[in-house]
Scaffold this motif. Structure first.
Motif, PDB file in Angstrom:
ATOM      1  N   ASN A  21      -0.651  75.862  33.249  1.00  0.00           N
ATOM      2  CA  ASN A  21      -0.485  75.192  34.540  1.00  0.00           C
ATOM      3  C   ASN A  21      -1.757  74.450  34.940  1.00  0.00           C
ATOM      4  O   ASN A  21      -1.711  73.300  35.400  1.00  0.00           O
ATOM      5  N   GLU A  22      -2.920  75.093  34.767  1.00  0.00           N
ATOM      6  CA  GLU A  22      -4.193  74.457  35.112  1.00  0.00           C
ATOM      7  C   GLU A  22      -4.456  73.226  34.245  1.00  0.00           C
ATOM      8  O   GLU A  22      -4.903  72.191  34.748  1.00  0.00           O
ATOM      9  N   ILE A  23      -4.169  73.333  32.958  1.00  0.00           N
ATOM     10  CA  ILE A  23      -4.382  72.198  32.051  1.00  0.00           C
ATOM     11  C   ILE A  23      -3.461  71.051  32.418  1.00  0.00           C
ATOM     12  O   ILE A  23      -3.884  69.892  32.456  1.00  0.00           O
ATOM     13  N   GLU A  24      -2.196  71.350  32.704  1.00  0.00           N
ATOM     14  CA  GLU A  24      -1.257  70.291  33.075  1.00  0.00           C
ATOM     15  C   GLU A  24      -1.683  69.588  34.360  1.00  0.00           C
ATOM     16  O   GLU A  24      -1.545  68.369  34.476  1.00  0.00           O
ATOM     17  N   ILE A  61     -10.937  47.334  31.910  1.00  0.00           N
ATOM     18  CA  ILE A  61     -11.950  48.343  32.218  1.00  0.00           C
ATOM     19  C   ILE A  61     -13.280  47.684  32.562  1.00  0.00           C
ATOM     20  O   ILE A  61     -13.947  48.071  33.501  1.00  0.00           O
ATOM     21  N   GLY A  62     -13.658  46.722  31.788  1.00  0.00           N
ATOM     22  CA  GLY A  62     -14.932  46.037  32.007  1.00  0.00           C
ATOM     23  C   GLY A  62     -15.720  45.940  30.720  1.00  0.00           C
ATOM     24  O   GLY A  62     -15.179  46.047  29.629  1.00  0.00           O
ATOM     25  N   LYS A  63     -17.018  45.751  30.844  1.00  0.00           N
ATOM     26  CA  LYS A  63     -17.875  45.593  29.670  1.00  0.00           C
ATOM     27  C   LYS A  63     -18.388  46.938  29.158  1.00  0.00           C
ATOM     28  O   LYS A  63     -18.932  47.008  28.064  1.00  0.00           O
ATOM     29  N   ASP A  64     -18.242  47.991  29.950  1.00  0.00           N
ATOM     30  CA  ASP A  64     -18.684  49.316  29.544  1.00  0.00           C
ATOM     31  C   ASP A  64     -17.507  50.284  29.659  1.00  0.00           C
ATOM     32  O   ASP A  64     -16.977  50.476  30.755  1.00  0.00           O
ATOM     33  N   ALA A  65     -17.143  50.884  28.545  1.00  0.00           N
ATOM     34  CA  ALA A  65     -15.989  51.780  28.540  1.00  0.00           C
ATOM     35  C   ALA A  65     -16.383  53.229  28.305  1.00  0.00           C
ATOM     36  O   ALA A  65     -15.539  54.068  28.001  1.00  0.00           O
ATOM     37  N   SER A  66     -17.654  53.560  28.457  1.00  0.00           N
ATOM     38  CA  SER A  66     -18.110  54.915  28.124  1.00  0.00           C
ATOM     39  C   SER A  66     -17.481  55.985  29.021  1.00  0.00           C
ATOM     40  O   SER A  66     -17.150  57.078  28.537  1.00  0.00           O
ATOM     41  N   ALA A  67     -17.301  55.703  30.286  1.00  0.00           N
ATOM     42  CA  ALA A  67     -16.718  56.696  31.199  1.00  0.00           C
ATOM     43  C   ALA A  67     -15.263  56.975  30.828  1.00  0.00           C
ATOM     44  O   ALA A  67     -14.833  58.137  30.768  1.00  0.00           O
ATOM     45  N   ILE A  68     -14.515  55.913  30.565  1.00  0.00           N
ATOM     46  CA  ILE A  68     -13.106  56.072  30.186  1.00  0.00           C
ATOM     47  C   ILE A  68     -13.002  56.755  28.830  1.00  0.00           C
ATOM     48  O   ILE A  68     -12.117  57.593  28.616  1.00  0.00           O
ATOM     49  N   LYS A  69     -13.898  56.430  27.907  1.00  0.00           N
ATOM     50  CA  LYS A  69     -13.885  57.082  26.593  1.00  0.00           C
ATOM     51  C   LYS A  69     -14.062  58.584  26.737  1.00  0.00           C
ATOM     52  O   LYS A  69     -13.373  59.363  26.079  1.00  0.00           O
ATOM     53  N   ALA A  70     -14.970  58.997  27.590  1.00  0.00           N
ATOM     54  CA  ALA A  70     -15.194  60.429  27.815  1.00  0.00           C
ATOM     55  C   ALA A  70     -13.944  61.089  28.402  1.00  0.00           C
ATOM     56  O   ALA A  70     -13.566  62.193  27.988  1.00  0.00           O
ATOM     57  N   GLU A  71     -13.297  60.415  29.331  1.00  0.00           N
ATOM     58  CA  GLU A  71     -12.082  60.955  29.927  1.00  0.00           C
ATOM     59  C   GLU A  71     -10.958  61.043  28.901  1.00  0.00           C
ATOM     60  O   GLU A  71     -10.199  62.014  28.884  1.00  0.00           O
ATOM     61  N   LEU A  72     -10.839  60.037  28.035  1.00  0.00           N
ATOM     62  CA  LEU A  72      -9.813  60.059  26.992  1.00  0.00           C
ATOM     63  C   LEU A  72     -10.072  61.173  25.982  1.00  0.00           C
ATOM     64  O   LEU A  72      -9.134  61.823  25.511  1.00  0.00           O
ATOM     65  N   GLU A  73     -11.347  61.405  25.662  1.00  0.00           N
ATOM     66  CA  GLU A  73     -11.684  62.503  24.758  1.00  0.00           C
ATOM     67  C   GLU A  73     -11.329  63.845  25.393  1.00  0.00           C
ATOM     68  O   GLU A  73     -10.773  64.728  24.732  1.00  0.00           O
ATOM     69  N   ARG A  74     -11.632  64.003  26.664  1.00  0.00           N
ATOM     70  CA  ARG A  74     -11.290  65.236  27.381  1.00  0.00           C
ATOM     71  C   ARG A  74      -9.776  65.429  27.405  1.00  0.00           C
ATOM     72  O   ARG A  74      -9.272  66.532  27.189  1.00  0.00           O
ATOM     73  N   SER A  75      -9.050  64.345  27.637  1.00  0.00           N
ATOM     74  CA  SER A  75      -7.596  64.398  27.660  1.00  0.00           C
ATOM     75  C   SER A  75      -7.048  64.834  26.299  1.00  0.00           C
ATOM     76  O   SER A  75      -6.145  65.672  26.224  1.00  0.00           O
ATOM     77  N   ALA A  76      -7.601  64.298  25.226  1.00  0.00           N
ATOM     78  CA  ALA A  76      -7.148  64.661  23.881  1.00  0.00           C
ATOM     79  C   ALA A  76      -7.429  66.138  23.591  1.00  0.00           C
ATOM     80  O   ALA A  76      -6.580  66.839  23.027  1.00  0.00           O
ATOM     81  N   GLU A  77      -8.609  66.610  23.989  1.00  0.00           N
ATOM     82  CA  GLU A  77      -8.953  68.026  23.800  1.00  0.00           C
ATOM     83  C   GLU A  77      -7.980  68.926  24.556  1.00  0.00           C
ATOM     84  O   GLU A  77      -7.508  69.937  24.028  1.00  0.00           O
ATOM     85  N   LEU A  78      -7.693  68.552  25.801  1.00  0.00           N
ATOM     86  CA  LEU A  78      -6.779  69.356  26.607  1.00  0.00           C
ATOM     87  C   LEU A  78      -5.372  69.354  26.027  1.00  0.00           C
ATOM     88  O   LEU A  78      -4.685  70.376  26.056  1.00  0.00           O
TER      89      LEU A  78
END
Length: 108
Positions: A21-24, A61-78
């Protein structure tokens, strides 16, 4: 002794359900999809590409995608963790169902 093990299985199952439930909940706040980039006049521009209502969408996103990349990595891990937890939940539920059926067959 057997009932202690059954109780442990039940407690583990409840713990897993809470964790699922927490992960979802956390996944609803994270983006899904992947990052594409386009190069225009020696400048790199990033886009988040994702599926919505059966259509492939893009969001700049813009010229820097590092923040979104980190969020996508977290999403994949979860998502990986969620799949493992759901598999374990299913196994525990089947085991508890078998115990319940065995008890019922003994009693009746």
């Amino acid at each position: 002794m057997i009932w202690e093990k059954v109780r442990e299985l039940e407690e583990r199952l409840e713990h897993i359900k809470k964790e699922i439930n927490e992960i979802e909940k956390e996944l609803t706040s994270l983006p899904s999809g992947h990052i594409d980039s386009k190069k225009v006049n020696d400048n790199q521009y990033y886009y988040l590409r994702y599926w919505e209502d059966g259509k492939l969408k893009s969001r700049y996103i813009g010229k820097d995608a590092s923040a979104i990349k980190a969020e996508l990595e977290r999403s994949a891990e979860l998502r990986q963790k969620l799949a493992k937890l759901k598999e374990e939940e299913s196994k525990l539920q089947r085991a508890l169902d078998k115990v319940n059926m065995a008890v019922i067959s003994i009693l009746f």
